[in-house]
Design a protein around this motif. Sequence first.
Motif: not given
Length: 295
Positions: A132-140, A179-189
Amino acid sequence: MPSERPPTIDPTAAARWEHAAPAASPWLHEEVGRRMEERLEWIKRAPGAWADWEPVRGGLQAHQRVVQRYPQARVHVVEPQPARAAVAREKLAGAWWKRLAGAGKVDFGPVAPGSMQMVWSNMQLHTSADPQAVMKQWHEALAVDGFLMFSCLGPDTLRELRALYADLGWPPPGHEFTDMHDWGDMLVHGGFAEPVMDMERIQLAFATPERLLAELRELGANLHPGRFPALRGRGWHARLLQEMDRRLRGPDGQITLTFEVVYGHALKPAPRAKVGERTSVSVDDMRSMLRGGRT
C-alpha cells in the motif's frame, strides 16, 4: 482487510532481497512485460510522460517496448537501489543527441508529484512488505486522469512445489501471493478508481531440477516468516533434487511449474473534498477539482 496484506512476508527478508536482487531482468519478467505492453492497445490516450518503477528487475526489453510505443513521451526511471540505478542509467539513458532533442528523454530519481500520465510497474509488487505504501507513491506520481499499469505474481504460483514441500513436511518454499481481487480492493483503498484486474497462468518447463532452481533464484527469494530458519546441508539439497525429479517430472520428460500472473490497471480520479463542519482542501486539489468541473 487490505491493510492486513500480505500476511506472510517477512519485512526484514523483503528488505534484504530488495538490496540483494541481481541487476538483471529475468526471462519471465521480460515475457510478462511483453504481454502487459500489448495491453496498452486498450489505452487510447498516449501519455506525455510516464514512469517505470524499477525497470532493471522489471524488464529492460519491456521498457524499450513501451518507449517504442510512445516515442515522444518523456520517460522517468525510478530505481531506488544504487547498483540497479547505475545499470538503468547505462542501459536506458539513450544517445546524447536524443537527450538534447528532448524526444525520448529519460530522467532519473524521485518523481515530482502529479507529473506522470502513466506509471508502469512490472513484476515488483508481490515482493513488497508494504504494497500500500508503494501504491501511495504511484498515486502521488500520477496526474489526475493518469493511469497505472502493473503486474505481479498471483496465489497459484509454484503450486506444484508448494504441494511437494507440504507432502515432505517442510516449511513453505515461498510466501503466499495476493489474490487479484484483494489487489483491486487495495487500489480503491489507495485512492485509485475503476480498477480492472486480469490474470493468466504460465507454465514453464525445465529439463532438470537444477535448472529449475537456478531460475527460481533469479526470480526471487523465500520471504515467508516460517521458512527454514538456517542453512540446509548437501543431504537436504540432494533429496530436494531427487524428489523434484521423481514427483514433478511429467510424461513428456519435463519438470513443469505454474506461475499465475496478475495484471492491474487503474485511474487516478480528480480529488473529492470530504464534507464536514469544516473542510480543508489543498490548493493543488482545488485546482484539480476546478479543472475537472470545466471538462
